[in-house]
Motif scaffolding. Structure first.
Motif, PDB file in Angstrom:
ATOM      1  N   VAL A 105     -26.180 -37.682   1.518  1.00 17.87           N
ATOM      2  CA  VAL A 105     -26.784 -38.145   0.274  1.00 17.87           C
ATOM      3  C   VAL A 105     -27.508 -39.449   0.551  1.00 17.87           C
ATOM      4  O   VAL A 105     -26.958 -40.346   1.212  1.00 17.87           O
ATOM      5  CB  VAL A 105     -25.726 -38.346  -0.825  1.00 17.87           C
ATOM      6  N   GLN A 106     -28.730 -39.554   0.054  1.00 26.86           N
ATOM      7  CA  GLN A 106     -29.497 -40.792   0.161  1.00 26.86           C
ATOM      8  C   GLN A 106     -29.937 -41.218  -1.233  1.00 26.86           C
ATOM      9  O   GLN A 106     -30.326 -40.383  -2.050  1.00 26.86           O
ATOM     10  CB  GLN A 106     -30.739 -40.605   1.037  1.00 26.86           C
ATOM     11  N   VAL A 107     -29.880 -42.521  -1.496  1.00 26.53           N
ATOM     12  CA  VAL A 107     -30.434 -43.093  -2.723  1.00 26.53           C
ATOM     13  C   VAL A 107     -31.699 -43.838  -2.332  1.00 26.53           C
ATOM     14  O   VAL A 107     -31.659 -44.734  -1.469  1.00 26.53           O
ATOM     15  CB  VAL A 107     -29.435 -44.043  -3.402  1.00 26.53           C
ATOM     16  N   LEU A 108     -32.823 -43.461  -2.941  1.00 26.05           N
ATOM     17  CA  LEU A 108     -34.105 -44.041  -2.564  1.00 26.05           C
ATOM     18  C   LEU A 108     -34.769 -44.718  -3.751  1.00 26.05           C
ATOM     19  O   LEU A 108     -34.665 -44.254  -4.899  1.00 26.05           O
ATOM     20  CB  LEU A 108     -35.056 -42.971  -2.021  1.00 26.05           C
ATOM     21  N   GLN A 109     -35.480 -45.796  -3.454  1.00 25.28           N
ATOM     22  CA  GLN A 109     -36.406 -46.417  -4.395  1.00 25.28           C
ATOM     23  C   GLN A 109     -37.775 -46.343  -3.751  1.00 25.28           C
ATOM     24  O   GLN A 109     -38.062 -47.062  -2.804  1.00 25.28           O
ATOM     25  CB  GLN A 109     -36.011 -47.869  -4.686  1.00 25.28           C
ATOM     26  N   GLY A 110     -38.606 -45.420  -4.227  1.00 23.76           N
ATOM     27  CA  GLY A 110     -39.840 -45.113  -3.516  1.00 23.76           C
ATOM     28  C   GLY A 110     -39.502 -44.481  -2.185  1.00 23.76           C
ATOM     29  O   GLY A 110     -38.727 -43.526  -2.109  1.00 23.76           O
ATOM     30  N   SER A 111     -40.025 -45.047  -1.102  1.00 27.05           N
ATOM     31  CA  SER A 111     -39.734 -44.520   0.236  1.00 27.05           C
ATOM     32  C   SER A 111     -38.593 -45.264   0.920  1.00 27.05           C
ATOM     33  O   SER A 111     -38.184 -44.900   2.025  1.00 27.05           O
ATOM     34  CB  SER A 111     -40.994 -44.594   1.108  1.00 27.05           C
ATOM     35  N   GLN A 112     -38.069 -46.300   0.280  1.00 27.66           N
ATOM     36  CA  GLN A 112     -37.006 -47.105   0.887  1.00 27.66           C
ATOM     37  C   GLN A 112     -35.638 -46.500   0.580  1.00 27.66           C
ATOM     38  O   GLN A 112     -35.298 -46.260  -0.580  1.00 27.66           O
ATOM     39  CB  GLN A 112     -37.052 -48.543   0.370  1.00 27.66           C
ATOM     40  N   VAL A 113     -34.849 -46.274   1.626  1.00 31.37           N
ATOM     41  CA  VAL A 113     -33.493 -45.760   1.466  1.00 31.37           C
ATOM     42  C   VAL A 113     -32.578 -46.936   1.181  1.00 31.37           C
ATOM     43  O   VAL A 113     -32.410 -47.837   2.007  1.00 31.37           O
ATOM     44  CB  VAL A 113     -33.027 -45.002   2.719  1.00 31.37           C
ATOM     45  N   LEU A 114     -31.952 -46.940  -0.008  1.00 26.73           N
ATOM     46  CA  LEU A 114     -31.068 -48.033  -0.404  1.00 26.73           C
ATOM     47  C   LEU A 114     -29.633 -47.799   0.044  1.00 26.73           C
ATOM     48  O   LEU A 114     -28.943 -48.733   0.441  1.00 26.73           O
ATOM     49  CB  LEU A 114     -31.094 -48.208  -1.928  1.00 26.73           C
ATOM     50  N   MET A 115     -29.178 -46.550  -0.071  1.00 30.72           N
ATOM     51  CA  MET A 115     -27.790 -46.225   0.250  1.00 30.72           C
ATOM     52  C   MET A 115     -27.730 -44.859   0.914  1.00 30.72           C
ATOM     53  O   MET A 115     -28.581 -44.003   0.666  1.00 30.72           O
ATOM     54  CB  MET A 115     -26.921 -46.182  -1.017  1.00 30.72           C
ATOM     55  N   THR A 116     -26.696 -44.666   1.723  1.00 35.33           N
ATOM     56  CA  THR A 116     -26.433 -43.370   2.328  1.00 35.33           C
ATOM     57  C   THR A 116     -24.945 -43.049   2.192  1.00 35.33           C
ATOM     58  O   THR A 116     -24.106 -43.953   2.205  1.00 35.33           O
ATOM     59  CB  THR A 116     -26.825 -43.327   3.818  1.00 35.33           C
ATOM     60  N   CYS A 117     -24.642 -41.779   2.057  1.00 38.28           N
ATOM     61  CA  CYS A 117     -23.258 -41.307   1.988  1.00 38.28           C
ATOM     62  C   CYS A 117     -23.189 -40.008   2.764  1.00 38.28           C
ATOM     63  O   CYS A 117     -24.138 -39.217   2.756  1.00 38.28           O
ATOM     64  CB  CYS A 117     -22.819 -41.041   0.547  1.00 38.28           C
ATOM     65  N   GLN A 118     -22.071 -39.753   3.418  1.00 36.43           N
ATOM     66  CA  GLN A 118     -21.898 -38.478   4.087  1.00 36.43           C
ATOM     67  C   GLN A 118     -20.604 -37.825   3.639  1.00 36.43           C
ATOM     68  O   GLN A 118     -19.529 -38.420   3.700  1.00 36.43           O
ATOM     69  CB  GLN A 118     -21.891 -38.622   5.609  1.00 36.43           C
ATOM     70  N   LEU A 119     -20.760 -36.574   3.167  1.00 34.14           N
ATOM     71  CA  LEU A 119     -19.613 -35.771   2.768  1.00 34.14           C
ATOM     72  C   LEU A 119     -19.181 -34.943   3.963  1.00 34.14           C
ATOM     73  O   LEU A 119     -19.903 -34.044   4.405  1.00 34.14           O
ATOM     74  CB  LEU A 119     -20.006 -34.866   1.592  1.00 34.14           C
ATOM     75  N   SER A 120     -18.005 -35.249   4.513  1.00 28.78           N
ATOM     76  CA  SER A 120     -17.509 -34.517   5.678  1.00 28.78           C
ATOM     77  C   SER A 120     -16.977 -33.158   5.245  1.00 28.78           C
ATOM     78  O   SER A 120     -16.232 -33.037   4.267  1.00 28.78           O
ATOM     79  CB  SER A 120     -16.408 -35.314   6.370  1.00 28.78           C
ATOM     80  N   ALA A 121     -17.351 -32.121   5.994  1.00 31.26           N
ATOM     81  CA  ALA A 121     -16.956 -30.753   5.651  1.00 31.26           C
ATOM     82  C   ALA A 121     -15.633 -30.344   6.291  1.00 31.26           C
ATOM     83  O   ALA A 121     -15.087 -29.295   5.938  1.00 31.26           O
ATOM     84  CB  ALA A 121     -18.049 -29.783   6.085  1.00 31.26           C
ATOM     85  N   ALA A 122     -15.125 -31.136   7.187  1.00 27.79           N
ATOM     86  CA  ALA A 122     -13.936 -30.749   7.953  1.00 27.79           C
ATOM     87  C   ALA A 122     -12.752 -30.458   7.032  1.00 27.79           C
ATOM     88  O   ALA A 122     -12.338 -31.315   6.239  1.00 27.79           O
ATOM     89  CB  ALA A 122     -13.576 -31.845   8.945  1.00 27.79           C
ATOM     90  N   GLY A 123     -12.225 -29.239   7.127  1.00 26.32           N
ATOM     91  CA  GLY A 123     -11.039 -28.858   6.381  1.00 26.32           C
ATOM     92  C   GLY A 123     -11.231 -28.680   4.888  1.00 26.32           C
ATOM     93  O   GLY A 123     -10.247 -28.518   4.157  1.00 26.32           O
ATOM     94  N   ARG A 124     -12.474 -28.701   4.407  1.00 28.93           N
ATOM     95  CA  ARG A 124     -12.725 -28.601   2.974  1.00 28.93           C
ATOM     96  C   ARG A 124     -13.018 -27.142   2.607  1.00 28.93           C
ATOM     97  O   ARG A 124     -13.960 -26.541   3.102  1.00 28.93           O
ATOM     98  CB  ARG A 124     -13.917 -29.479   2.565  1.00 28.93           C
ATOM     99  N   ASN A 125     -12.223 -26.591   1.691  1.00 28.23           N
ATOM    100  CA  ASN A 125     -12.360 -25.185   1.309  1.00 28.23           C
ATOM    101  C   ASN A 125     -12.937 -24.991  -0.084  1.00 28.23           C
ATOM    102  O   ASN A 125     -13.025 -23.860  -0.571  1.00 28.23           O
ATOM    103  CB  ASN A 125     -10.994 -24.487   1.398  1.00 28.23           C
ATOM    104  N   GLU A 126     -13.341 -26.091  -0.740  1.00 27.68           N
ATOM    105  CA  GLU A 126     -13.941 -25.955  -2.071  1.00 27.68           C
ATOM    106  C   GLU A 126     -15.356 -25.360  -1.962  1.00 27.68           C
ATOM    107  O   GLU A 126     -16.049 -25.537  -0.968  1.00 27.68           O
ATOM    108  CB  GLU A 126     -14.024 -27.304  -2.774  1.00 27.68           C
ATOM    109  N   LYS A 127     -15.760 -24.684  -3.029  1.00 19.77           N
ATOM    110  CA  LYS A 127     -17.111 -24.130  -3.105  1.00 19.77           C
ATOM    111  C   LYS A 127     -17.987 -24.892  -4.090  1.00 19.77           C
ATOM    112  O   LYS A 127     -19.154 -24.549  -4.273  1.00 19.77           O
ATOM    113  CB  LYS A 127     -17.056 -22.651  -3.484  1.00 19.77           C
TER     114      LYS A 127
END
Length: 417
Positions: free
Chosen positions: A105-127
């Motif tokens: 996930v990236q949060v952008l203002q125009g072309s500038q990336v303000l924040m980044t987040c990564q959702l790890s998939a390891a062991g996750r069984n939700e849909k």
């Protein structure tokens, strides 16, 4: 330029009171959705849900664009109604998160990336996952990375936020015999004797419908019931602008890694159409030669501004004036790679046809061989006032070979934009 702030699950950070974009990148196709919520955690109505079947909020201040593995929610924070307390961002998939892979996930203002987040998939069984939210706090807006799993798919997730979901999707066409060749008769010839059953008319009081019609080899055609006015029909060509050479590093919308040439710039993937009117006139619409068409007069088809960079996340759009469908015999949709060596499988191209009051109709361009840059995608045929949408998905060396295969009869010469 400062480095983007990295957020872990549960963390939050202030947002600028401005237009922002939330970019969601995944390794497989996912269905993203945004929900504008009041203080009770519910939407005010159907217009507060934004997803593939309704890409704008009722006031247009939240919208979705992009590909199902690289999508953007554009949010105008200053104009959000006072009753909106937060905007939740979520996605669902037919696969578990472990099968989908990590989601960025990236949060952008125009072309500038303000924040980044990564959702790890390891062991996750939700849909289904509630990814993040933009929320008000003491007169300002903040962003929180949530990463919370949710039982069920998009329907229970949407109902959790108070969206009324239609119980039954419109009926789809029966599968077509894949052994039967695609009809290549001229548009003026006698219609096919076998017509897929129509989609029923929309309900009198429609609620959000999550259905999506995918045309495949096994189900290659769908018929939209005759009506006096189909409204504006929009055809979108989009593709994965993030090559899969390194999934862990989100790319900036470049397709160069998919090709042996032009590695420093985006590929120019173009959509076009051949139109046959009821009066016998035939017209070509494409950016090559600046043949953009006209929506209000013949041929009643218009190509929106051409993207020559390959970096526009919304892809390419073609509009058809459904009010004038009675004047149209056929619209034959194609795509071609103007520059670069084609690799259709890696582009994960998808064409989506949006008809008002109908589920989106999509077909994927993933079967092309590596040396054929032209794809005949689909055609919309006027069958006694109804719209018969037929998947083609055949590949050719160029315009002339495609024209010959479907008997259009144009005279072709080399051109440039």
């Amino acid at each position: 330029m400062s480095q983007p702030q990295k957020l872990i699950a549960g963390a939050n950070a202030p947002l600028p009171t401005d237009n922002i974009s939330i970019r969601i990148l995944s390794q497989s196709a996912i269905d993203c959705a945004a929900y504008r919520l009041t203080t009770d955690g519910k939407v005010r109505g159907d217009g507060d849900m934004i997803f593939y079947g309704q890409t704008r909020s009722d006031d247009g201040s939240v919208s979705f664009r992009g590909h199902d593995s690289d999508g953007f929610f554009d949010i105008n924070l200053p104009v959000q109604p006072a009753s909106i307390d937060k905007i939740a961002l979520a996605f669902s998939s037919a696969q578990t998160l472990a099968q989908v892979g990590d989601v960025d996930v990236q949060v952008l203002q125009g072309s500038q990336v303000l924040m980044t987040c990564q959702l790890s998939a390891a062991g996750r069984n939700e849909k289904a996952i509630i990814l993040a939210e933009c929320y008000r706090r003491q007169g300002s807006w903040k962003f929180r990375f949530i990463a919370q799993g949710f039982e069920g798919g998009l329907k229970p997730l949407s109902e959790h936020f108070g969206v009324e979901i239609a119980d039954e999707a419109p009926a789809q066409a029966q599968p077509i015999n894949t052994q039967k060749p695609i009809n290549t008769q001229k548009a003026g010839s006698a219609p096919q004797t076998t017509t897929p059953p129509p989609i029923p008319s929309a309900a009198q009081n429609p609620s959000i419908n999550l259905s999506k019609i995918t045309l495949t080899k096994n189900q290659s055609s769908i018929n939209l019931k005759k009506r006096d006015d189909f409204g504006k029909i929009s055809v979108n060509l989009n593709w994965n602008q993030r090559p899969n050479s390194d999934k862990s590093v989100p790319k900036k919308g470049l397709l160069g890694d998919l090709f042996k040439q032009h590695k420093a710039s985006g590929i120019d993937l173009d959509v076009g159409a051949m139109i046959h009117l009821k009066n016998g006139e035939k017209t070509l619409i494409q950016a090559l030669g600046n043949r953009f068409g006209n929506l209000q007069s013949a041929p009643y088809v218009l190509l929106r501004a051409d993207d020559r960079t390959g970096q526009v996340s919304g892809g390419e759009w073609l509009d058809i004036n459904g009010q004038q469908w009675s004047q149209i015999e056929e619209v034959f949709i194609f795509a071609f790679i103007y520059e670069g060596v084609p690799n259709w499988a890696q582009t994960d191209g998808v064409v989506t046809i949006h008809v008002p009051e109908q589920p989106p109709i999509e077909t994927r361009l993933t079967e092309g061989t590596s040396n054929l840059p032209m794809c005949a995608i689909a055609r919309l045929v006027n069958q006694q006032g109804s719209i018969n949408v037929e998947r083609i998905n055949q590949y050719f060396q160029g315009h002339q070979e495609m024209d010959k295969a479907f008997n259009w009869g144009f005279s072709w010469k080399r051109g440039r934009k």
